[in-house]
Design an enzyme around this catalytic site. Structure first.
Site, short mmCIF file in Angstrom:
data_model
loop_
_atom_site.label_atom_id
_atom_site.label_comp_id
_atom_site.label_asym_id
_atom_site.label_seq_id
_atom_site.Cartn_x
_atom_site.Cartn_y
_atom_site.Cartn_z
N PRO A 1 -18.52 -21.91 -10.01
CA PRO A 1 -18.95 -21.78 -8.61
C PRO A 1 -20.33 -22.37 -8.38
O PRO A 1 -20.64 -22.84 -7.28
CB PRO A 1 -18.93 -20.27 -8.36
N TYR B 1 0.82 -1.21 0.00
CA TYR B 1 0.00 0.00 0.00
C TYR B 1 0.86 1.26 0.00
O TYR B 1 0.47 2.29 -0.55
CB TYR B 1 -0.95 -0.01 1.20
N GLU C 1 -7.92 -7.09 5.64
CA GLU C 1 -7.13 -8.16 5.04
C GLU C 1 -6.36 -8.95 6.09
O GLU C 1 -6.24 -10.18 6.00
CB GLU C 1 -6.19 -7.58 3.98
N VAL D 1 -17.95 -11.54 -10.06
CA VAL D 1 -17.30 -11.02 -11.27
C VAL D 1 -15.92 -11.66 -11.39
O VAL D 1 -15.10 -11.54 -10.48
CB VAL D 1 -17.15 -9.48 -11.20
N PHE D 2 -15.66 -12.34 -12.50
CA PHE D 2 -14.33 -12.86 -12.75
C PHE D 2 -13.45 -11.71 -13.24
O PHE D 2 -13.78 -11.04 -14.21
CB PHE D 2 -14.35 -13.97 -13.81
N GLY D 3 -12.32 -11.48 -12.57
CA GLY D 3 -11.45 -10.38 -12.97
C GLY D 3 -11.64 -9.18 -12.08
O GLY D 3 -12.15 -9.29 -10.95
N SER E 1 -12.54 -20.31 -9.44
CA SER E 1 -13.57 -20.81 -8.53
C SER E 1 -13.37 -22.29 -8.25
O SER E 1 -13.03 -23.06 -9.15
CB SER E 1 -14.97 -20.59 -9.14
N GLN F 1 -6.95 -16.37 -10.04
CA GLN F 1 -7.99 -16.89 -9.17
C GLN F 1 -8.98 -17.73 -9.97
O GLN F 1 -9.42 -17.30 -11.04
CB GLN F 1 -8.75 -15.75 -8.48
#
Length: 393
Positions: free
Chosen positions: A277, A95, A137, A386-388, A209, A207
């Site tokens: 998913p 960050y 997180e 949402v993928f992405g 599912s 990533q």
């Protein structure tokens, strides 16, 4: 806490930033990757080429700045993004790097408009946002580390099964090299796979599912082969080069999209690889002999691209659940199949009390949500993935 002066100062710059549009975030990413090229091993460069990431970041910046005095309205977006950051193993030091390049980007693009007063306000606003994300997180990291079978960071897994599900989708099952238990996950969540493909100059993290029920021993993901310039680096490597016995690094399952047992009817709606998913949810509902009505709706281009078709039909038949499929480019000449786009008029839906889970291309999900709301489904009962990069429907 931000002062009212900080908030008003930040908001006074929004017309200039809005006029610049995603050029701001494009400049930011170019700057960051030039000065910190090691971050190319973290960010999905395919999304950089497509432009999706710079648009998503620009929209996130504008949404945050417009709601500095009521950040609570962004809770849903923050949760979704925080989960994605955890899958990338983003740390507090990251960050600091992002914040530095964001401030310098504004300095370079806004010129004389970026006064000391404006810089101070934006630094204060970014600090609050960074703290919001890092705190959430760290909570997510700790929960995954302390869970039975859980871990923090990367963990080595071996590929034990590789099964072709359809023309474009292949399933990959991984078991831990240390042969210890793995943490459970909620159906609908995803995990991240990290490796260095021979076809890429960088380490890649993606990533996917989870597409089966949790079993404490292994994880299954089902991956669509992506075709096109600057796309599919990871998916094509997995399809073409990953062999049984190969070792990959996995990050623990996460994600804010998952089946929530509200003891109510469930409707699973998907298109294309958005089926993955939903398959985990369907398998879980079947394993639990879910006592409420379940409806399973899927759309894809052709029968050859229909993943888990036989398994879905069997599970729905065994439990007397309603299901239907729409093929865009083939006639609907079989039971429970239709031609063209998904049409809810052909299906009886639990409009008043059902929970609706939606996954697929962004345009498809917007279409589905619009129609469901028009039918009378409450917005809070429509859940989507949402993928992405993050996007709102």
């Amino acid at each position: 806490m931000l002062s009212s002066h900080h908030i008003n100062t930040v908001k006074s710059t929004l017309p200039l930033i809005s006029a610049a549009g995603p050029t701001v975030t494009e400049h930011f990413y170019q700057r960051m990757f030039t000065h910190n090229p090691e971050l190319k091993d973290v960010f999905n460069l395919s999304n950089q080429h497509s432009g999706r990431q710079k648009v998503a970041l620009f929209e996130a910046i504008m949404a945050y700045a417009n709601n500095l005095d009521n950040v609570a309205v962004l809770k849903h977006a923050v949760e979704r993004i925080a989960n994605k950051h955890v899958s990338f193993n983003i740390q507090p030091d990251d960050y600091h790097i992002v914040g530095h390049h964001l401030i310098e980007t504004m300095r370079e693009l806004l010129g004389d408009h970026f006064s000391c007063e404006v810089e101070q306000a934006w630094r204060a606003a970014y600090t609050v946002l960074a703290q919001l994300f890092t705190q959430r997180e760290q909570t997510l990291y700790t929960a995954r580390e302390q869970a039975s079978g859980g871990w923090r960071g990367k963990r080595a897994f071996s590929l034990t099964h590789k099964v072709k599900e359809s023309q474009l989708v292949t399933s990959f099952t991984f078991e831990p090299v240390d042969q210890q238990a793995v943490m459970d996950f909620k159906p609908g969540q995803y995990l991240a796979i990290e490796l260095k493909p021979s076809t890429s100059a960088h380490t890649e993290i993606r990533q996917y599912s989870l597409s089966s029920t949790a079993n404490g021993k292994s994880y299954r993901i089902s991956v669509k082969r992506e075709v096109g310039e600057h796309t599919g680096v990871m998916s094509n490597f997995l399809h073409d080069h990953l062999k049984l016995g190969d070792i990959v690094d996995l990050h623990a399952p996460t994600g804010d999209f998952f089946w929530q047992d509200r003891q109510a009817p469930v409707v699973l709606i998907s298109a294309g690889v958005g089926v993955t998913p939903m398959q985990a949810m369907l398998e879980t509902l079947a394993a639990r002999n879910y006592p409420f009505p379940v409806t399973y709706l899927h759309a894809c281009e052709t029968r050859a691209q229909h993943s888990f078709a036989q398994r879905t039909a069997t599970l729905c038949a065994d439990h007397h659940w309603q299901h239907a499929t729409w093929y865009n480019h083939e006639p609907g000449d079989m039971v429970n199949t239709f031609n063209g786009f998904m049409n809810f008029c052909a299906i009886t839906l639990p409009i008043d009390d059902g929970d609706f889970y939606v996954c697929g291309p962004l345009a498809f999900m917007k279409f589905v949500k619009t129609h469901l709301i028009a039918l009378g489904v409450s917005d809070h009962r429509i859940h989507y993935e949402v993928f992405g990069p993050h996007a709102e429907l």
